[in-house]
Scaffold this motif. Structure first.
Motif, PDB file in Angstrom:
ATOM      1  N   TYR A   1       0.826  -1.204   0.000  1.00  0.00           N
ATOM      2  CA  TYR A   1       0.000   0.000   0.000  1.00  0.00           C
ATOM      3  C   TYR A   1       0.865   1.262   0.000  1.00  0.00           C
ATOM      4  O   TYR A   1       0.345   2.372   0.130  1.00  0.00           O
ATOM      5  CB  TYR A   1      -0.928   0.009   1.218  1.00  0.00           C
ATOM      6  CG  TYR A   1      -2.091  -0.944   1.093  1.00  0.00           C
ATOM      7  CD1 TYR A   1      -3.386  -0.483   0.866  1.00  0.00           C
ATOM      8  CD2 TYR A   1      -1.907  -2.315   1.193  1.00  0.00           C
ATOM      9  CE1 TYR A   1      -4.459  -1.352   0.754  1.00  0.00           C
ATOM     10  CE2 TYR A   1      -2.963  -3.196   1.084  1.00  0.00           C
ATOM     11  CZ  TYR A   1      -4.231  -2.716   0.864  1.00  0.00           C
ATOM     12  OH  TYR A   1      -5.300  -3.580   0.742  1.00  0.00           O
ATOM     13  N   ARG A   2       2.165   1.087  -0.118  1.00  0.00           N
ATOM     14  CA  ARG A   2       3.080   2.222  -0.077  1.00  0.00           C
ATOM     15  C   ARG A   2       3.992   2.276  -1.305  1.00  0.00           C
ATOM     16  O   ARG A   2       5.084   2.827  -1.266  1.00  0.00           O
ATOM     17  CB  ARG A   2       3.909   2.171   1.206  1.00  0.00           C
ATOM     18  CG  ARG A   2       3.046   2.219   2.453  1.00  0.00           C
ATOM     19  CD  ARG A   2       3.844   2.290   3.723  1.00  0.00           C
ATOM     20  NE  ARG A   2       2.978   2.229   4.899  1.00  0.00           N
ATOM     21  CZ  ARG A   2       2.296   3.249   5.409  1.00  0.00           C
ATOM     22  NH1 ARG A   2       2.382   4.450   4.830  1.00  0.00           N
ATOM     23  NH2 ARG A   2       1.544   3.111   6.481  1.00  0.00           N
ATOM     24  N   GLY A   3       3.524   1.659  -2.394  1.00  0.00           N
ATOM     25  CA  GLY A   3       4.246   1.764  -3.651  1.00  0.00           C
ATOM     26  C   GLY A   3       5.316   0.726  -3.893  1.00  0.00           C
ATOM     27  O   GLY A   3       6.089   0.850  -4.840  1.00  0.00           O
ATOM     28  N   PHE A   4       5.362  -0.322  -3.047  1.00  0.00           N
ATOM     29  CA  PHE A   4       6.420  -1.310  -3.181  1.00  0.00           C
ATOM     30  C   PHE A   4       5.914  -2.660  -3.699  1.00  0.00           C
ATOM     31  O   PHE A   4       6.653  -3.629  -3.678  1.00  0.00           O
ATOM     32  CB  PHE A   4       7.112  -1.527  -1.824  1.00  0.00           C
ATOM     33  CG  PHE A   4       7.875  -0.334  -1.340  1.00  0.00           C
ATOM     34  CD1 PHE A   4       9.145  -0.052  -1.828  1.00  0.00           C
ATOM     35  CD2 PHE A   4       7.319   0.530  -0.414  1.00  0.00           C
ATOM     36  CE1 PHE A   4       9.856   1.049  -1.386  1.00  0.00           C
ATOM     37  CE2 PHE A   4       8.022   1.635   0.038  1.00  0.00           C
ATOM     38  CZ  PHE A   4       9.292   1.895  -0.450  1.00  0.00           C
ATOM     39  N   GLN A   5       4.661  -2.726  -4.122  1.00  0.00           N
ATOM     40  CA  GLN A   5       4.102  -4.035  -4.449  1.00  0.00           C
ATOM     41  C   GLN A   5       4.851  -4.742  -5.563  1.00  0.00           C
ATOM     42  O   GLN A   5       5.245  -5.901  -5.434  1.00  0.00           O
ATOM     43  CB  GLN A   5       2.620  -3.928  -4.822  1.00  0.00           C
ATOM     44  CG  GLN A   5       1.963  -5.301  -4.869  1.00  0.00           C
ATOM     45  CD  GLN A   5       0.753  -5.344  -5.792  1.00  0.00           C
ATOM     46  OE1 GLN A   5       0.864  -5.053  -6.978  1.00  0.00           O
ATOM     47  NE2 GLN A   5      -0.388  -5.701  -5.233  1.00  0.00           N
ATOM     48  N   GLU A   6       5.047  -4.054  -6.679  1.00  0.00           N
ATOM     49  CA  GLU A   6       5.684  -4.704  -7.823  1.00  0.00           C
ATOM     50  C   GLU A   6       7.115  -5.127  -7.496  1.00  0.00           C
ATOM     51  O   GLU A   6       7.536  -6.234  -7.852  1.00  0.00           O
ATOM     52  CB  GLU A   6       5.673  -3.766  -9.039  1.00  0.00           C
ATOM     53  CG  GLU A   6       4.299  -3.568  -9.662  1.00  0.00           C
ATOM     54  CD  GLU A   6       3.471  -2.494  -8.971  1.00  0.00           C
ATOM     55  OE1 GLU A   6       2.308  -2.301  -9.364  1.00  0.00           O
ATOM     56  OE2 GLU A   6       3.979  -1.854  -8.026  1.00  0.00           O
ATOM     57  N   PHE A   7       7.863  -4.260  -6.823  1.00  0.00           N
ATOM     58  CA  PHE A   7       9.227  -4.626  -6.445  1.00  0.00           C
ATOM     59  C   PHE A   7       9.225  -5.834  -5.517  1.00  0.00           C
ATOM     60  O   PHE A   7      10.042  -6.747  -5.664  1.00  0.00           O
ATOM     61  CB  PHE A   7       9.924  -3.448  -5.766  1.00  0.00           C
ATOM     62  CG  PHE A   7      11.296  -3.787  -5.244  1.00  0.00           C
ATOM     63  CD1 PHE A   7      12.374  -3.882  -6.112  1.00  0.00           C
ATOM     64  CD2 PHE A   7      11.500  -4.044  -3.893  1.00  0.00           C
ATOM     65  CE1 PHE A   7      13.642  -4.217  -5.643  1.00  0.00           C
ATOM     66  CE2 PHE A   7      12.764  -4.378  -3.414  1.00  0.00           C
ATOM     67  CZ  PHE A   7      13.832  -4.467  -4.287  1.00  0.00           C
ATOM     68  N   PHE A   8       8.300  -5.859  -4.578  1.00  0.00           N
ATOM     69  CA  PHE A   8       8.253  -6.968  -3.624  1.00  0.00           C
ATOM     70  C   PHE A   8       7.969  -8.289  -4.330  1.00  0.00           C
ATOM     71  O   PHE A   8       8.588  -9.316  -4.001  1.00  0.00           O
ATOM     72  CB  PHE A   8       7.178  -6.720  -2.569  1.00  0.00           C
ATOM     73  CG  PHE A   8       7.019  -7.864  -1.615  1.00  0.00           C
ATOM     74  CD1 PHE A   8       7.809  -7.954  -0.480  1.00  0.00           C
ATOM     75  CD2 PHE A   8       6.097  -8.873  -1.855  1.00  0.00           C
ATOM     76  CE1 PHE A   8       7.685  -9.023   0.397  1.00  0.00           C
ATOM     77  CE2 PHE A   8       5.959  -9.941  -0.991  1.00  0.00           C
ATOM     78  CZ  PHE A   8       6.761 -10.017   0.142  1.00  0.00           C
ATOM     79  N   LEU A   9       7.040  -8.296  -5.278  1.00  0.00           N
ATOM     80  CA  LEU A   9       6.692  -9.545  -5.963  1.00  0.00           C
ATOM     81  C   LEU A   9       7.908 -10.159  -6.640  1.00  0.00           C
ATOM     82  O   LEU A   9       8.075 -11.387  -6.638  1.00  0.00           O
ATOM     83  CB  LEU A   9       5.594  -9.286  -6.996  1.00  0.00           C
ATOM     84  CG  LEU A   9       4.211  -8.935  -6.444  1.00  0.00           C
ATOM     85  CD1 LEU A   9       3.250  -8.623  -7.589  1.00  0.00           C
ATOM     86  CD2 LEU A   9       3.661 -10.049  -5.569  1.00  0.00           C
ATOM     87  N   ALA A  10       8.769  -9.324  -7.213  1.00  0.00           N
ATOM     88  CA  ALA A  10       9.984  -9.830  -7.839  1.00  0.00           C
ATOM     89  C   ALA A  10      11.038 -10.176  -6.805  1.00  0.00           C
ATOM     90  O   ALA A  10      11.677 -11.231  -6.869  1.00  0.00           O
ATOM     91  CB  ALA A  10      10.526  -8.797  -8.834  1.00  0.00           C
ATOM     92  N   ALA A  11      11.221  -9.290  -5.817  1.00  0.00           N
ATOM     93  CA  ALA A  11      12.273  -9.490  -4.819  1.00  0.00           C
ATOM     94  C   ALA A  11      12.048 -10.762  -4.002  1.00  0.00           C
ATOM     95  O   ALA A  11      13.012 -11.432  -3.610  1.00  0.00           O
ATOM     96  CB  ALA A  11      12.358  -8.285  -3.894  1.00  0.00           C
ATOM     97  N   LEU A  12      10.803 -11.106  -3.745  1.00  0.00           N
ATOM     98  CA  LEU A  12      10.531 -12.339  -3.004  1.00  0.00           C
ATOM     99  C   LEU A  12      11.059 -13.543  -3.778  1.00  0.00           C
ATOM    100  O   LEU A  12      11.678 -14.444  -3.201  1.00  0.00           O
ATOM    101  CB  LEU A  12       9.023 -12.477  -2.762  1.00  0.00           C
ATOM    102  CG  LEU A  12       8.590 -13.710  -1.962  1.00  0.00           C
ATOM    103  CD1 LEU A  12       9.229 -13.727  -0.581  1.00  0.00           C
ATOM    104  CD2 LEU A  12       7.061 -13.756  -1.852  1.00  0.00           C
TER     105      LEU A  12
END
Length: 307
Positions: free
Chosen positions: A156-167
């Motif tokens: 909810y703070r603009g990190f969703q797309e990065f998180f999906l890849a980083a995971l």
């Protein structure tokens, strides 16, 4: 839309856990194939990878359960799975379907999170190697996974797309580090390719859910930009995957690696055409899942041949 799953049943918890979406869990196969032949049947290595995988499943189950709870509370899931969205299966959202209550979901998430932490600590304890960077990566992955839609709410703070890849990146690099104590260029590039797989079907989900996300202020790229801007972003991420495939021979992979990944390249082009050319976003999402799984199979085969 209706559901045939009984309230409070095991089936409802299985749907909450999203166990049919195995795509992050496939990283352990890539890691195993990346190992030197002498390590692939090593008891200590196999034990470490098995324990890590169990912890991984528990942590991701906790993450998606908390995501469902937040999505239900803010109303985005109710909107995205409304009766005018027949392509979405209501029973995948037990809170919306009424098969689980909020206290049940929260309790399930907390239990799986605690047990997942204990299992990952067990993986660290039995691992042949424990370099500091690997321990830190496991710890950060655990904390960020639980904060994805809960607590600080990274998505909810603009990190969703990065998180999906980083995971995905972390779930390859961490177990490989525990098994070998190091990484090389081939491992890093393949981890990057693997992590882009879940992202490249997640962005199509976001495209489909754009109105619901905007209503609750969830700042995905699709929600923040115009349709053209979102399309450009998805194309750019797809192009990054292609560049990584082309770059792998430069870091020690076989020269023919891009040829082996040709099915991935062609299917990714089809996904873009179906999603943004034909406007069938949910079909494009399904293609994205297939692309990721084809990529994993190809990476495993290539690594078994050349490692």
């Amino acid at each position: 839309m209706t559901t045939t799953i009984a309230p409070g049943s095991t089936g409802a918890y299985v749907k909450l856990a999203k166990l049919d979406i195995v795509d992050y869990y496939l990283g352990v196969l890539v890691v195993w194939a990346l190992l030197a032949p002498a390590l692939r049947l090593d008891v200590g290595v196999l034990t470490t990878m098995g324990v890590f995988l169990v912890g991984e499943v528990l942590v991701i189950v906790a993450m998606v359960a908390l995501d469902d709870l937040t999505g239900y509370r803010d109303g985005s899931d109710i909107h995205n799975y409304a009766p005018d969205a027949p392509a979405r299966k209501l029973d995948r959202k037990p809170l919306v379907a009424g098969t689980l209550t909020e206290p049940q979901v929260l309790r399930f998430a907390l239990i799986t999170a605690v047990v997942g932490a204990a299992v990952w600590l067990g993986a660290l304890a039995v691992a042949p190697h424990r370099p500091v960077w690997t321990i830190a990566l496991v710890a950060v992955t655990y904390c960020f996974a639980l904060q994805y839609s809960w607590g600080v709410k990274l998505s909810y703070r603009g990190f969703q797309e990065f998180f999906l890849a980083a995971l995905g990146w972390a779930l390859v690099l961490a177990p490989y580090g525990l098994a070998t104590g190091r990484v090389d260029g081939v491992v890093v590039v393949q981890a990057l390719i693997f992590g882009l797989g879940p992202l490249l079907f997640g962005v199509y989900s976001n495209t489909n859910d754009v109105e619901g996300d905007r209503r609750v202020g969830r700042p995905t790229v699709a929600a923040l930009t115009t349709p053209r801007g979102n399309r450009t972003f998805v194309r750019a991420v797809s192009a990054c995957e292609l560049l990584l495939i082309l770059a792998l021979p430069l870091v020690g992979g076989p020269w023919w690696f891009p040829l082996a990944l040709l099915p991935t390249i062609l299917l990714r082009a089809k996904q873009l055409r179906v999603g943004f050319g034909e406007g069938d976003i949910l079909r494009a999402r399904r293609i994205g899942i297939d692309v990721h799984r084809v990529t994993v199979v190809t990476l495993v085969v290539v690594n078994l041949v050349v490692r």
